[in-house]
Design an enzyme around this catalytic site. Structure first.
Site, PDB file in Angstrom:
ATOM      1  CB  SER A 181      -0.929  -0.002   1.218  1.00  0.00           C
ATOM      2  OG  SER A 181      -1.764  -1.129   1.217  1.00  0.00           O
ATOM      3  CG  HIS A 233      -2.542   3.723   3.359  1.00  0.00           C
ATOM      4  ND1 HIS A 233      -3.882   3.467   3.566  1.00  0.00           N
ATOM      5  CD2 HIS A 233      -1.967   2.508   3.142  1.00  0.00           C
ATOM      6  CE1 HIS A 233      -4.101   2.166   3.469  1.00  0.00           C
ATOM      7  NE2 HIS A 233      -2.949   1.573   3.219  1.00  0.00           N
TER       8      HIS A 233
END
Length: 316
Positions: A181, A233
């Protein structure tokens, strides 16, 4: 007597007009062949299959507890209460290279900063990341080539891992962090900075910016779901955003390379890049260097007396 030079009538002159000035052809930017992103895709799939092979749920639990054990055998998933994403146990992820604060800081296993991006917590996690990788990564690799996108992918993953482990250390959490991610959010961040630094070559600027901001916002919103490490993230996105100003610069609109101009043809050439592109590049490099240095110092300087003996003579 000398001969009189031949007289050229207007009709004859019209038959032979002066030659037009030479023109030149500017070739369109060629698209690269995308092979690195599909290779990363296959590597992630292979790593997940190997992870499930090493997990071997029936060897630790009874067959009734493992999900789909009658069909998958040793590749069956952990019980849903333990892993709702249909994947392996935490012990297996930790063994194969998951990101964990104690292992990275105390045992100096720095390779986990990079190994964790090839591990996934489950099928749901894997599919979500791989669809995003193919959708975003192939387009970027075709436009900018494998070297720049590969470097962007790895450094964004490192930035996401770095902020993730700082978050784990601050919360004193014993959980692990895995997944691509951080790298994928780095690609999203790079798409945003690429749009800003190459603003002059886009036709529908506002529409492209609005659609990209919506995509980025929706992906960041997913990070607030339970069991999702949003710090990775954010770290990957910020790293990719600043790297985009460095790695994804395009020549400004109207720039012509000298090799495409015929000899003897005078043309006013524009500079390859605009001043603000150079400005973004320098500022982004400074921010990246200072950001990485600050995060690594926060991670390791607390135990500097044991890990870096040369710092002992300096007061803190």
């Amino acid at each position: 007597m000398g001969k009189k030079p031949p007289h050229q009538s207007d009709i004859e002159a019209a038959r032979y007009p002066p030659p037009p000035p030479p023109n030149f052809y500017i070739p369109q930017p060629r698209l690269w062949f995308s092979w690195l992103v599909p290779l990363i895709f296959l590597a992630n799939i292979a790593c997940f299959v190997y992870t499930m092979y090493e997990n071997d749920c029936p060897a630790y639990l009874n067959d009734e507890s493992c999900l789909f054990s009658e069909y998958l055998g040793r590749f069956s998933f952990q019980p849903f209460r333990e892993n709702p994403l249909l994947g392996p146990a935490i012990r297996t992820l930790r063994l194969l290279g998951a990101l964990e604060e104690d292992l990275v800081v105390e045992r100096q296993e720095v390779w986990r900063f990079f190994s964790c991006m090839f591990l996934h917590a489950g099928v749901v996690h894997l599919l979500a990341n791989m669809f995003s990788l193919l959708f975003i990564g192939i387009r970027l690799e075709k436009e900018f080539g494998f070297f720049r996108i590969g470097l962007l992918y790895v450094l964004s993953s490192f930035g996401g891992s770095l902020l993730s482990i700082l978050h784990l250390k601050q919360n004193r959490s014993s959980t692990v962090s895995v997944g691509a991610s951080g790298a994928l959010f780095g690609l999203l961040g790079a798409m945003l900075s690429e749009l800003l630094t190459n603003w002059s070559i886009y036709a529908n600027k506002c529409a492209a910016l609005a659609s990209l901001l919506i995509i980025v916002g929706l992906n960041l919103a997913v990070g607030f779901l339970p069991h999702v490490d949003n710090s990775a993230h954010v770290g990957g996105f910020l790293t990719g955003y600043f790297l985009g100003f460095v790695l994804l610069m395009r020549p400004q609109y109207g720039y012509v390379n000298r090799k495409y101009i015929p000899p003897g043809y005078d043309v006013k050439r524009k500079s390859k890049y605009k001043w603000y592109q150079y400005f973004y590049l320098i500022v982004s490099l400074v921010i990246l260097i200072l950001g990485f240095a600050y995060c690594l110092a926060n991670l390791y300087v607390e135990n500097a007396a044991d890990k870096f003996p040369f710092i002992q003579s300096y007061p803190r």
